[in-house]
Design an enzyme around this catalytic site. Structure first.
Site, mmCIF file in Angstrom:
data_model
loop_
_atom_site.group_PDB
_atom_site.id
_atom_site.type_symbol
_atom_site.label_atom_id
_atom_site.label_comp_id
_atom_site.label_asym_id
_atom_site.label_seq_id
_atom_site.Cartn_x
_atom_site.Cartn_y
_atom_site.Cartn_z
ATOM 1 C CB CYS A 93 -0.924 0.001 1.211
ATOM 2 S SG CYS A 93 -2.175 -1.292 1.139
ATOM 3 C CE1 TYR A 117 -3.984 -8.245 -24.703
ATOM 4 C CE2 TYR A 117 -5.544 -6.698 -25.687
ATOM 5 C CZ TYR A 117 -4.277 -7.258 -25.633
ATOM 6 O OH TYR A 117 -3.310 -6.820 -26.513
ATOM 7 C CG ASP A 156 -9.596 -5.072 -19.173
ATOM 8 O OD1 ASP A 156 -8.671 -4.385 -18.701
ATOM 9 O OD2 ASP A 156 -10.437 -5.662 -18.453
ATOM 10 C CB CYS A 168 -4.235 -7.443 4.759
ATOM 11 S SG CYS A 168 -4.147 -6.331 3.351
ATOM 12 C CB CYS A 227 -4.882 -2.308 -14.617
ATOM 13 S SG CYS A 227 -3.874 -3.475 -15.515
HETATM 14 N N1 SAH Z 1 -11.404 -8.209 -19.334
HETATM 15 C C1 SAH Z 1 -11.187 -9.148 -18.266
HETATM 16 C C2 SAH Z 1 -9.734 -9.494 -18.027
HETATM 17 C C3 SAH Z 1 -8.756 -8.358 -17.974
HETATM 18 S S1 SAH Z 1 -7.146 -8.762 -17.328
HETATM 19 C C4 SAH Z 1 -11.854 -8.672 -16.995
HETATM 20 O O1 SAH Z 1 -12.277 -7.525 -16.882
HETATM 21 O O2 SAH Z 1 -11.969 -9.472 -16.057
HETATM 22 C C5 SAH Z 1 -6.207 -9.050 -18.733
HETATM 23 C C6 SAH Z 1 -6.399 -10.402 -19.352
HETATM 24 O O3 SAH Z 1 -5.560 -10.456 -20.500
HETATM 25 C C7 SAH Z 1 -6.016 -11.595 -18.479
HETATM 26 O O4 SAH Z 1 -7.103 -12.483 -18.430
HETATM 27 C C8 SAH Z 1 -4.829 -12.239 -19.242
HETATM 28 O O5 SAH Z 1 -4.828 -13.658 -19.156
HETATM 29 C C9 SAH Z 1 -5.086 -11.792 -20.656
HETATM 30 N N2 SAH Z 1 -3.938 -11.719 -21.572
HETATM 31 C C10 SAH Z 1 -2.647 -11.404 -21.280
HETATM 32 N N3 SAH Z 1 -1.912 -11.361 -22.397
HETATM 33 C C11 SAH Z 1 -2.734 -11.654 -23.426
HETATM 34 C C12 SAH Z 1 -2.559 -11.756 -24.840
HETATM 35 N N4 SAH Z 1 -1.381 -11.555 -25.419
HETATM 36 N N5 SAH Z 1 -3.631 -12.061 -25.592
HETATM 37 C C13 SAH Z 1 -4.847 -12.270 -25.031
HETATM 38 N N6 SAH Z 1 -5.066 -12.184 -23.702
HETATM 39 C C14 SAH Z 1 -4.034 -11.872 -22.909
#
Ligand code: SAH
Length: 383
Positions: free
Chosen positions: A18, A245, A314, A92, A341
């Protein structure tokens, strides 16, 4: 809660998780706002960050590392940031309180059931980590014991005690990780009790979550985040949407009733399996998911001359990559909703997209990770 008050954790120095604890919550939000303006302000106006009313105990996924300290006593807690030392932490400020209690209880049970903690130096011993996930709406609780071998001494009485002490637990999973290093989960999981996954609700839909699947850790803010992402998408029911993603399919499935069809792509094959089940669980028939690299998938779409009407992207903290961005520009969907993020990699990626002809319409930071330096931001781009 008084947002101007400072609540200091006794572990903050050793743990380092944190980073913003020396600021009141109100000051933290101001700090994050300035940070986003500094990084993304050149693309347009930055809306005011959405903070939490109760910014404590929001983490619904809690991971505790188990180790032996110098006196060979069993400790459990958090990996010190940037090192491999375990900081003993029993409770925590940002983690789910029930999860913390379960972890402490497991540590106390080890001696009685003659279970040893894995020792990294000698490679002997058994238990390495405990992962607890709790469904915020469903209340379902998953406990994952990560061990160095599949041989679980005293499994029956151990589980009987754990379940008697915590009737909230709905599934217990044994994950075997016999590899060296800090990777949390090994490739094999076995359900010892219950179905081996939990279900939770988000935006009024049900989601199945497996031990290794990514699932947003702050459910309260996730609903606001997804709500805004879908609002910005401006769907009318006729669109083909790419959810890149996609994890276990959450964003795309939440948007499915407002689109013609959803296509999700995700690297983690277990998460894709969950996404397919999640579509079924909710009776959603216009969503397809595929396992693979998002950049490669997008490249394939561009090569086939396909053009989604909207792309949700994402990516993980590292941001997107050149292959994805290049083919996104070739497909040129009229709208892109980028959820990030990490505003540093978002800045880099937005730079590429803006240079390629996109305009930025809205930048909305959301505080998904109070007290830490992490910042989530949504951005709408259009042609
Ligand atoms: N949109 C989802 C996950 C976001 S986190 C939600 O909101 O819950 C990012 C995601 O990207 C993870 O699940 C990870 O496994 C995936 N990821 C990472 N590298 C990637 C790639 N090269 N191609 C596709 N997915 C990927």
């Amino acid at each position: 809660m008084d947002a101007n008050e400072r609540v200091l954790c006794p572990h903050r120095r050793a743990c380092g998780g944190c980073q913003l604890q020396n600021l009141s919550y109100a000051e933290q939000l101001g700090h994050k706002q300035r940070e986003v303006i500094g990084l993304l302000g050149r693309f347009g106006h930055v809306e005011e960050i959405w903070g939490m009313d109760e910014p404590y105990h929001y983490r619904n996924k809690v991971h505790a590392a188990f180790a032996l300290d110098r006196r060979r006593q069993v400790v459990s807690g958090i990996y010190q940031s940037s090192s491999h030392a375990v900081v003993p932490v029993d409770s925590c400020l940002i983690e789910d309180e029930l999860a913390d209690r379960i972890i402490v209880s497991i540590r106390r049970m080890l001696r009685e059931f003659k279970l040893q903690v894995y020792d990294e130096r000698s490679g002997s011993g058994w238990l390495r980590h405990v992962l607890v996930r709790r469904g915020f709406t469903s209340g379902q609780v998953m406990v994952v014991l990560v061990a160095a071998s599949p041989i679980f001494k005293n499994q029956k009485p151990f589980l009987a005690r754990l379940l008697a002490d915590f009737p909230e637990i709905t599934t217990v999973v044994l994950n075997v990780n016999d590899r060296f290093g800090s990777m949390l989960l090994g490739p094999k999981s076995k359900a010892l009790y219950g179905p081996g996954y939990i279900e939770d609700e988000l935006c009024k839909l049900k989601f199945r979550i497996s031990p290794s699947s990514f699932y947003q850790i702050n459910p309260v803010q996730t609903e606001r985040l997804y709500g805004e992402a879908i609002r910005l998408a401006g769907l009318t029911g006729t669109e083909t949407v790419l959810d890149a993603y996609c994890g276990i399919g959450t964003i795309g499935l939440c948007a499915a009733s407002q689109a013609k069809q959803i296509i999700g792509v995700e690297l983690n094959a277990d998460a894709v399996k969950d996404a397919i089940v999640n579509a079924k669980l909710n009776g959603i028939k216009n969503a397809w998911f595929t396992a693979g690299d998002a950049g490669q998938f997008m490249e394939g779409m561009a090569a086939d001359g396909q053009r989604p009407d909207l792309v949700f992207m994402d990516p993980p903290r590292a941001g997107s990559d050149e292959k994805f961005l290049r083919s996104l520009l070739r497909c040129a969907p009229p709208r892109v909703v980028y959820i990030s993020c990490n505003p540093v990699t978002m800045q880099r990626d937005l730079g590429v997209l803006v240079k390629g002809g996109y305009k930025v319409r809205r930048i909305q930071p959301v505080d998904m990770f109070p007290h830490t330096e992490h910042i989530e931001t949504i951005c709408l781009l259009y042609h």
